[in-house]
Enzyme design. Structure first.
Site, PDB file in Angstrom:
ATOM      1  N   ASN A 144      21.748   3.995   0.503  1.00 50.48           N
ATOM      2  CA  ASN A 144      23.280   3.991   0.931  1.00 50.48           C
ATOM      3  C   ASN A 144      23.145   3.607   2.418  1.00 50.48           C
ATOM      4  O   ASN A 144      22.571   4.461   2.971  1.00 50.48           O
ATOM      5  CB  ASN A 144      23.807   5.308   0.338  1.00 50.48           C
ATOM      6  CG  ASN A 144      25.088   5.442   1.168  1.00 50.48           C
ATOM      7  OD1 ASN A 144      25.444   6.702   1.276  1.00 50.48           O
ATOM      8  ND2 ASN A 144      25.805   4.572   1.334  1.00 50.48           N
ATOM      9  N   GLY A 145      23.954   2.656   2.819  1.00 50.00           N
ATOM     10  CA  GLY A 145      24.003   2.445   4.349  1.00 50.00           C
ATOM     11  C   GLY A 145      23.943   0.931   4.575  1.00 50.00           C
ATOM     12  O   GLY A 145      24.039   0.107   3.565  1.00 50.00           O
ATOM     13  N   TRP A 161      28.475   0.351  -3.963  1.00 49.95           N
ATOM     14  CA  TRP A 161      29.753  -0.316  -3.337  1.00 49.95           C
ATOM     15  C   TRP A 161      29.119  -1.308  -2.635  1.00 49.95           C
ATOM     16  O   TRP A 161      28.616  -1.190  -1.534  1.00 49.95           O
ATOM     17  CB  TRP A 161      30.347   0.825  -2.420  1.00 49.95           C
ATOM     18  CG  TRP A 161      31.908   0.385  -2.045  1.00 49.95           C
ATOM     19  CD1 TRP A 161      32.951   0.133  -2.679  1.00 49.95           C
ATOM     20  CD2 TRP A 161      32.071  -0.330  -0.805  1.00 49.95           C
ATOM     21  NE1 TRP A 161      33.943  -0.290  -1.733  1.00 49.95           N
ATOM     22  CE2 TRP A 161      33.439  -0.814  -0.648  1.00 49.95           C
ATOM     23  CE3 TRP A 161      31.250  -0.593   0.418  1.00 49.95           C
ATOM     24  CZ2 TRP A 161      34.093  -1.324   0.434  1.00 49.95           C
ATOM     25  CZ3 TRP A 161      31.768  -1.097   1.525  1.00 49.95           C
ATOM     26  CH2 TRP A 161      33.316  -1.510   1.489  1.00 49.95           C
ATOM     27  N   GLU A 187      47.074   0.734  -2.626  1.00 52.04           N
ATOM     28  CA  GLU A 187      45.812   0.682  -3.005  1.00 52.04           C
ATOM     29  C   GLU A 187      45.618   1.245  -4.715  1.00 52.04           C
ATOM     30  O   GLU A 187      44.351   0.532  -4.830  1.00 52.04           O
ATOM     31  CB  GLU A 187      44.893   1.956  -2.156  1.00 52.04           C
ATOM     32  CG  GLU A 187      45.709   3.054  -2.038  1.00 52.04           C
ATOM     33  CD  GLU A 187      44.700   4.186  -1.118  1.00 52.04           C
ATOM     34  OE1 GLU A 187      43.837   4.037  -0.699  1.00 52.04           O
ATOM     35  OE2 GLU A 187      45.548   5.274  -0.981  1.00 52.04           O
ATOM     36  N   HIS A 243      63.550  -6.300  13.078  1.00 52.26           N
ATOM     37  CA  HIS A 243      62.792  -7.351  13.944  1.00 52.26           C
ATOM     38  C   HIS A 243      61.770  -8.008  13.180  1.00 52.26           C
ATOM     39  O   HIS A 243      60.825  -8.542  13.352  1.00 52.26           O
ATOM     40  CB  HIS A 243      62.070  -6.648  14.922  1.00 52.26           C
ATOM     41  CG  HIS A 243      63.139  -5.953  15.711  1.00 52.26           C
ATOM     42  ND1 HIS A 243      63.788  -6.501  16.767  1.00 52.26           N
ATOM     43  CD2 HIS A 243      63.235  -4.387  16.107  1.00 52.26           C
ATOM     44  CE1 HIS A 243      64.451  -5.522  17.443  1.00 52.26           C
ATOM     45  NE2 HIS A 243      64.150  -4.410  16.898  1.00 52.26           N
ATOM     46  N   ARG A 259      32.114   6.871  -4.802  1.00 50.96           N
ATOM     47  CA  ARG A 259      31.575   6.483  -3.661  1.00 50.96           C
ATOM     48  C   ARG A 259      31.360   4.985  -4.189  1.00 50.96           C
ATOM     49  O   ARG A 259      30.981   4.174  -2.920  1.00 50.96           O
ATOM     50  CB  ARG A 259      30.280   6.818  -3.341  1.00 50.96           C
ATOM     51  CG  ARG A 259      30.183   8.652  -3.314  1.00 50.96           C
ATOM     52  CD  ARG A 259      28.701   9.225  -2.902  1.00 50.96           C
ATOM     53  NE  ARG A 259      28.368   8.577  -1.773  1.00 50.96           N
ATOM     54  CZ  ARG A 259      28.618   9.324  -0.467  1.00 50.96           C
ATOM     55  NH1 ARG A 259      29.210  10.383  -0.567  1.00 50.96           N
ATOM     56  NH2 ARG A 259      27.996   8.758   0.553  1.00 50.96           N
ATOM     57  N   GLU A 290      52.381   6.065   4.686  1.00 54.02           N
ATOM     58  CA  GLU A 290      51.284   6.516   3.636  1.00 54.02           C
ATOM     59  C   GLU A 290      51.999   6.288   2.228  1.00 54.02           C
ATOM     60  O   GLU A 290      51.071   6.143   1.127  1.00 54.02           O
ATOM     61  CB  GLU A 290      51.307   8.430   4.031  1.00 54.02           C
ATOM     62  CG  GLU A 290      50.507   8.850   2.853  1.00 54.02           C
ATOM     63  CD  GLU A 290      48.995   8.464   2.599  1.00 54.02           C
ATOM     64  OE1 GLU A 290      48.441   7.755   3.530  1.00 54.02           O
ATOM     65  OE2 GLU A 290      48.565   9.178   1.655  1.00 54.02           O
ATOM     66  N   LYS A 315      35.710   6.079  -2.023  1.00 56.89           N
ATOM     67  CA  LYS A 315      36.139   7.093  -1.451  1.00 56.89           C
ATOM     68  C   LYS A 315      35.712   7.508  -0.086  1.00 56.89           C
ATOM     69  O   LYS A 315      36.552   7.794   1.278  1.00 56.89           O
ATOM     70  CB  LYS A 315      36.117   8.346  -2.244  1.00 56.89           C
ATOM     71  CG  LYS A 315      36.739   9.763  -1.659  1.00 56.89           C
ATOM     72  CD  LYS A 315      37.789  10.275  -2.658  1.00 56.89           C
ATOM     73  CE  LYS A 315      38.533  11.191  -2.010  1.00 56.89           C
ATOM     74  NZ  LYS A 315      39.948  10.742  -1.794  1.00 56.89           N
ATOM     75  N   LYS A 333      49.459   4.044  -0.528  1.00 58.03           N
ATOM     76  CA  LYS A 333      49.205   4.718  -1.841  1.00 58.03           C
ATOM     77  C   LYS A 333      49.781   3.729  -3.084  1.00 58.03           C
ATOM     78  O   LYS A 333      48.938   3.375  -3.822  1.00 58.03           O
ATOM     79  CB  LYS A 333      50.215   6.094  -2.091  1.00 58.03           C
ATOM     80  CG  LYS A 333      49.857   7.336  -1.737  1.00 58.03           C
ATOM     81  CD  LYS A 333      48.627   7.739  -2.180  1.00 58.03           C
ATOM     82  CE  LYS A 333      47.278   7.460  -1.198  1.00 58.03           C
ATOM     83  NZ  LYS A 333      46.897   7.939  -0.031  1.00 58.03           N
ATOM     84  N   CYS A 389      28.476   3.951  -2.015  1.00 57.02           N
ATOM     85  CA  CYS A 389      27.109   4.285  -2.637  1.00 57.02           C
ATOM     86  C   CYS A 389      26.839   5.328  -2.909  1.00 57.02           C
ATOM     87  O   CYS A 389      26.879   6.315  -1.913  1.00 57.02           O
ATOM     88  CB  CYS A 389      25.988   3.288  -2.245  1.00 57.02           C
ATOM     89  SG  CYS A 389      26.175   1.474  -1.914  1.00 57.02           S
TER      90      CYS A 389
HETATM   91  C1  G6P Z   1      38.743   5.609   2.425  1.00 50.53           C
HETATM   92  C2  G6P Z   1      39.314   6.283   1.478  1.00 50.53           C
HETATM   93  C3  G6P Z   1      40.674   6.972   2.030  1.00 50.53           C
HETATM   94  C4  G6P Z   1      40.578   7.875   2.962  1.00 50.53           C
HETATM   95  C5  G6P Z   1      39.649   6.906   4.201  1.00 50.53           C
HETATM   96  C6  G6P Z   1      39.331   7.937   5.077  1.00 50.53           C
HETATM   97  O1  G6P Z   1      39.322   4.490   2.665  1.00 50.53           O
HETATM   98  O2  G6P Z   1      39.614   5.584   0.568  1.00 50.53           O
HETATM   99  O3  G6P Z   1      41.431   7.633   1.005  1.00 50.53           O
HETATM  100  O4  G6P Z   1      41.623   8.094   3.581  1.00 50.53           O
HETATM  101  O5  G6P Z   1      38.449   6.183   3.735  1.00 50.53           O
HETATM  102  O6  G6P Z   1      38.405   8.836   4.856  1.00 50.53           O
HETATM  103  P1  G6P Z   1      38.101  10.277   5.399  1.00 50.53           P
HETATM  104  O7  G6P Z   1      37.170  11.020   4.472  1.00 50.53           O
HETATM  105  O8  G6P Z   1      37.629  10.067   6.609  1.00 50.53           O
HETATM  106  O9  G6P Z   1      39.213  11.169   5.524  1.00 50.53           O
END
Ligand code: G6P
Length: 612
Positions: free
Chosen positions: A100-101, A74, A490, A506, A27, A483, A607, A487, A2
């Site tokens: 936001n929260g 969000w 997501e 396994h 956000r 990772e 994000k 990627k 948010c």
């Molecule tokens: C969200 C984002 C990710 C990020 C994660 C941790 O899930 O979409 O891209 O890695 O938060 O965020 P931070 O700001 O703590 O690295």
């Protein structure tokens, strides 16, 4: 999670709010809305979906006025629809609020408010707060907000306006970030982060938890919930506008992938000093003696930052011979584990605002432990609350899927591991220069991989229609495999799993057939585990799977085993994740674009996750 933008001043509010919301859309983008006060009336508009939906609506039905609040959502409590969109309002539609929260005790408060005769229109936790303010309102908005917030448990960054007080905008913060941009005395922008402010002023005041700001055309005042005045100085925002624009790229994610030669350089500038044969990390200088002598290290993070932490674990164990653990912050915060004063705890976060990471930090500090930050956003909550730390200096990362922050985190961790390795006598003096030079050479090698973007796009065309992928790697590149898989899932919504290559036997091997491409990272040809990875490739081949291998330039033999090969330059083993992840980012990006996905705003993600 948010985004809030609010304005009070002498200009029309709606363009400022809309522009700010666009900057904060990373956000959350489930719905957007705004309320603007004009002639003692507050009008509002809310739309499901992106900020551009709100913008279209505002074009048809403009809202005039020089005081307003706005929000991009969000969803946490309540579906992402128009009714649940912010701003929320009281029974009489006189008080409007954006939030936001999460309000944790909202059920109890709602029951109490219902008994008092309030009625609710949405399913959100937020709406409780505006009714609480209504309940306490006796002609003084600041006082009513203070009283209401004393009853609230949970987290908030919020903005409030009242039709009865056309010259005041209230902001409050606990656990969710909030900053005040000071355009001039009497003109202010309140926002979740400075990217919504930067176009109007560089002067900003960050609110701390339990602070309330009242902004009027005569000036501003910050108090605590108990009405004790707090004096704060404005700081300069270290950000400029073109850093937060796309600069000709189709997406922020692609721009950020291509920024990596520079962002990695920024993470090592003035730190890796090859000529002097040493590493200097200014932010940790005062703690170096402690860090050299610790019994163990714990990394805490979420998402991509957690993957960087996992690589950190390999780095610290290998180079500094330090027992290291990497924990999900969301798990750690609820664990009943002793906090060791001789352990160095590192919280890793791009945003510096992730709720679970922040709570882990609080848990350690409360138990007397020492916590250090590896953070990108300067002045963020984690950056301010840690004992010391290292900034990434990667610049703003806007694409929801993290790319450049990850490589900067790994760059910082690699430097710290080498520094501790030297100080702990684990890296021999004669090895130091070559390690440092290998670090310095990384940006150029990343550039080289980026030059293969077109070939990687062609490869993506061949594979974009597959619905399941497996990513394999070992040692340093097991987290790289995680990772790469993250990627892909997501941003393209393709199911992908990362696995340590040897674990494939396994379980995941049962899944392998022609419909499940396997991406294998096999770059460390001199490492003992290289041959084992080759055996894993053979096992996949035997079952008819398509194999995409990330290999080191010059490795011709691998062509006989792989369906596709992406070559990366050779580097020192401990730095291989920094190169290997680049083609994986590009592959995920192109597959997502080919599948028509919105890579900068993937569905359901945000994000900055400032709620649990
Ligand atoms: C969200 C984002 C990710 C990020 C994660 C941790 O899930 O979409 O891209 O890695 O938060 O965020 P931070 O700001 O703590 O690295």
């Amino acid at each position: 999670m948010c985004g809030i933008v609010a304005y009070i001043g002498t200009k029309e509010a709606s363009p400022i709010l809309l522009n700010g919301l666009k900057r904060l859309e990373y956000r959350g983008y489930d719905s957007a809305g705004c309320s603007i006060l004009d002639n003692n009336e507050i009008k509002y508009l809310k739309k499901k979906g992106r900020v551009e939906e709100l913008e279209k609506e505002l074009k048809k039905n403009p809202l005039k006025g020089k005081l307003g609040i706005s929000h991009t959502r969000w969803a946490t409590h309540g579906a992402p629809n128009t009714v649940n969109a912010h701003p929320h309002f009281d029974c009489q539609k006189e008080l409007f609020l954006v939030h936001n929260g999460i309000i944790e005790n909202y059920t109890v408060l709602k029951k109490w408010l219902l008994k008092k005769g309030h009625f609710f229109r949405s399913d959100t936790d937020t709406e409780i707060v505006v009714h609480l303010i209504e309940e306490h309102y006796q002609g003084d908005l600041l006082n009513a907000v203070q009283k209401a917030l004393l009853l609230v448990e949970g987290t908030y960054g919020l903005g409030v306006i009242s039709k009865h007080e056309p010259n005041i905008l209230i902001g409050a913060r606990k656990g969710s970030p909030l900053a005040v941009g000071v355009v001039q005395n009497g003109e202010y922008i309140l926002a979740s982060d400075p990217s919504a402010i930067i176009e109007h002023t560089k002067k900003v005041i960050y609110l701390d938890d339990n602070e309330i700001v009242s902004l009027t055309r005569d000036g501003m005042k910050i108090t605590t919930l108990d009405n004790v005045e707090v004096k704060k100085e404005a700081q300069d925002i270290q950000l400029d506008l073109n850093q937060i624009e796309k600069a000709g790229f189709d997406h922020f994610m692609l721009k950020e992938i291509f920024e990596q030669p520079q962002s990695i350089k920024n993470a090592m500038r003035g730190r890796t000093l090859v000529n002097e044969g040493r590493i200097q990390l200014g932010g940790l200088q005062d703690w170096l003696d402690f860090l050299v002598k610790v019994d163990s290290v714990v990394f805490l993070a979420c998402g991509t930052s957690w993957h960087a932490g996992l690589i950190g674990e390999y780095l610290f164990e290998h180079l500094a011979h330090l027992p290291t653990e990497t924990e999900y912050a969301s798990e750690f915060r609820y664990k009943n584990i002793p906090i060791n004063k001789n352990t160095a705890y590192f919280v890793i976060s791009q945003s510096g605002e992730t709720a679970d990471t922040l709570e882990s930090l609080h848990k350690i500090k409360q138990a007397g432990g020492n916590v250090f930050g590896i953070v990108n956003v300067v002045g963020s909550t984690i950056a301010r609350e840690t004992d010391a730390g290292i900034y990434l200096h990667a610049g703003p990362e806007i694409g929801v899927a993290s790319t450049k922050a990850f490589t900067s985190q790994v760059t910082v961790l690699a430097q710290l591991a080498v520094l501790l390795g030297i100080k702990r006598g684990q890296i021999k003096p004669k090895e130091v220069k070559s390690r440092l030079q290998a670090i310095i050479d990384i940006p150029e090698k990343v550039e080289h991989i980026l030059n293969q973007n077109r070939q990687i796009k062609e490869l993506a065309k061949k594979y974009a229609q597959f619905n399941n992928f497996l990513y394999l790697g070992r040692g340093y590149n097991f987290p790289t495999a995680l990772e790469g898989a993250l990627k892909l899932k997501e941003i393209s919504y393709i199911h992908a799993e990362g696995y340590p290559a040897a674990e494939m036997k396994h379980g995941p091997i049962a899944l392998i057939d022609r419909q499940m491409p396997v991406v294998v990272i096999a770059t460390d040809t001199e490492d003992v585990i290289y041959q084992k990875v080759i055996s894993n490739i053979e096992e996949v081949r035997a079952r008819g799977g398509n194999i995409i291998v990330i290999a080191t330039q010059g490795n011709k033999d691998i062509r006989n085993l792989a369906t596709e090969v992406i070559y990366v330059p050779k580097t020192n083993g401990f730095l291989t994740p920094l190169l290997n992840v680049i083609p994986l980012q590009l592959l995920a990006y192109h597959m997502a674009v080919l599948r028509g996905c919105d890579v900068d705003k993937p569905r359901n993600l945000a994000k900055s996750v400032t709620v649990e």
